[in-house]
Write a protein that holds these residues in place. Structure first.
Motif, PDB file in Angstrom:
ATOM      1  N   SER A 129       0.854  -1.111  -0.119  1.00  0.00           N
ATOM      2  CA  SER A 129       0.082  -0.105   0.149  1.00  0.00           C
ATOM      3  C   SER A 129       0.769   1.247  -0.065  1.00  0.00           C
ATOM      4  O   SER A 129       0.587   2.141  -0.640  1.00  0.00           O
ATOM      5  CB  SER A 129      -1.007   0.033   1.352  1.00  0.00           C
ATOM      6  OG  SER A 129      -1.529   1.313   1.292  1.00  0.00           O
ATOM      7  N   ILE A 130       1.894   1.272   0.678  1.00  0.00           N
ATOM      8  CA  ILE A 130       2.913   2.430   0.945  1.00  0.00           C
ATOM      9  C   ILE A 130       3.620   2.881  -0.604  1.00  0.00           C
ATOM     10  O   ILE A 130       3.566   3.653  -1.064  1.00  0.00           O
ATOM     11  CB  ILE A 130       3.694   2.132   2.172  1.00  0.00           C
ATOM     12  CG1 ILE A 130       3.069   2.279   3.406  1.00  0.00           C
ATOM     13  CG2 ILE A 130       4.970   3.232   1.655  1.00  0.00           C
ATOM     14  CD1 ILE A 130       4.027   2.016   4.505  1.00  0.00           C
ATOM     15  N   THR A 158       0.989   3.823  -3.241  1.00  0.00           N
ATOM     16  CA  THR A 158       0.796   5.506  -2.602  1.00  0.00           C
ATOM     17  C   THR A 158       1.896   6.301  -3.128  1.00  0.00           C
ATOM     18  O   THR A 158       1.924   7.271  -3.804  1.00  0.00           O
ATOM     19  CB  THR A 158       0.674   5.607  -1.291  1.00  0.00           C
ATOM     20  OG1 THR A 158      -0.525   4.934  -0.746  1.00  0.00           O
ATOM     21  CG2 THR A 158       0.314   7.309  -0.937  1.00  0.00           C
ATOM     22  N   GLU A 164       2.075   6.394  -6.840  1.00  0.00           N
ATOM     23  CA  GLU A 164       0.953   7.458  -7.320  1.00  0.00           C
ATOM     24  C   GLU A 164       1.329   8.831  -7.283  1.00  0.00           C
ATOM     25  O   GLU A 164       0.848   9.680  -8.155  1.00  0.00           O
ATOM     26  CB  GLU A 164      -0.533   6.916  -6.588  1.00  0.00           C
ATOM     27  CG  GLU A 164      -1.042   5.790  -6.973  1.00  0.00           C
ATOM     28  CD  GLU A 164      -2.332   5.495  -6.038  1.00  0.00           C
ATOM     29  OE1 GLU A 164      -3.070   4.243  -6.317  1.00  0.00           O
ATOM     30  OE2 GLU A 164      -2.498   6.111  -5.020  1.00  0.00           O
ATOM     31  N   GLU A 165       2.026   9.179  -6.216  1.00  0.00           N
ATOM     32  CA  GLU A 165       2.391  10.379  -6.004  1.00  0.00           C
ATOM     33  C   GLU A 165       3.352  11.006  -7.091  1.00  0.00           C
ATOM     34  O   GLU A 165       3.504  12.053  -7.449  1.00  0.00           O
ATOM     35  CB  GLU A 165       3.075  10.657  -4.373  1.00  0.00           C
ATOM     36  CG  GLU A 165       2.038  10.782  -3.329  1.00  0.00           C
ATOM     37  CD  GLU A 165       1.122  11.943  -3.530  1.00  0.00           C
ATOM     38  OE1 GLU A 165       1.615  13.247  -3.712  1.00  0.00           O
ATOM     39  OE2 GLU A 165      -0.034  11.814  -3.362  1.00  0.00           O
TER      40      GLU A 165
END
Length: 156
Positions: free
Chosen positions: A13-14, A17, A20-21
């Protein structure tokens, strides 16, 4: 076993994320170049905070390292002016670093007016995340007309 699975899911998940950033940051950077190609000063302006700092670093004909401060409004006006030839600045070797609401992007580029090569160098962007949007607050580029190693797929 259950703890390992939870740890792996948290790590995944990290990572998603963070990816995505990075994609969100690069979307803003890519919009700058899209705005240039389209002569779209509104799109260009939307990529930046209200009063960003812009600079160019180069070696002048006398061999002296030079840093000049840009005028952002002149940049906006120049991009919005109708042109006979497209301004195209393909990029490669993107390096994106992010910590909290600060991002840094370093890219190699080549600048073309139509199909005519003008110069190459590096663009270094600093972005800040405000109201959940990435905006450029600082841009500096280098410029040179020789010693440009432009990948074949980049040339028009």
């Amino acid at each position: 076993m259950k703890k390992i699975l939870i740890i792996l899911l948290a790590f995944a998940s990290i990572h998603v994320t963070a990816q995505e950033e990075k994609e969100a940051v690069m979307k803003v950077v890519n919009q700058v170049f899209e705005a240039m190609r389209k002569n779209d000063s509104t799109l260009l302006k939307n990529c930046f905070v209200e009063s960003p700092n812009t600079f160019t670093s180069f070696t002048n004909p006398e061999g002296i390292s030079t840093l000049t401060k840009g005028d952002f409004q002149q940049f906006i006006n120049a991009i919005g002016r109708p042109k006979e030839q497209v301004l195209n600045e393909p990029i490669w070797n993107e390096k994106v670093e992010i910590d909290d609401n600060l991002a840094s992007v370093w890219v190699d580029y080549a600048f073309y007016i139509g199909d005519q090569f003008s110069h190459c160098g590096v663009d270094a962007f600093h972005l800040v995340k405000l109201d959940n949007e990435w905006k450029i607050f600082h841009l500096v580029d280098t410029r040179r007309r020789k010693d440009c190693e432009i990948p074949e797929g980049i040339k028009p």
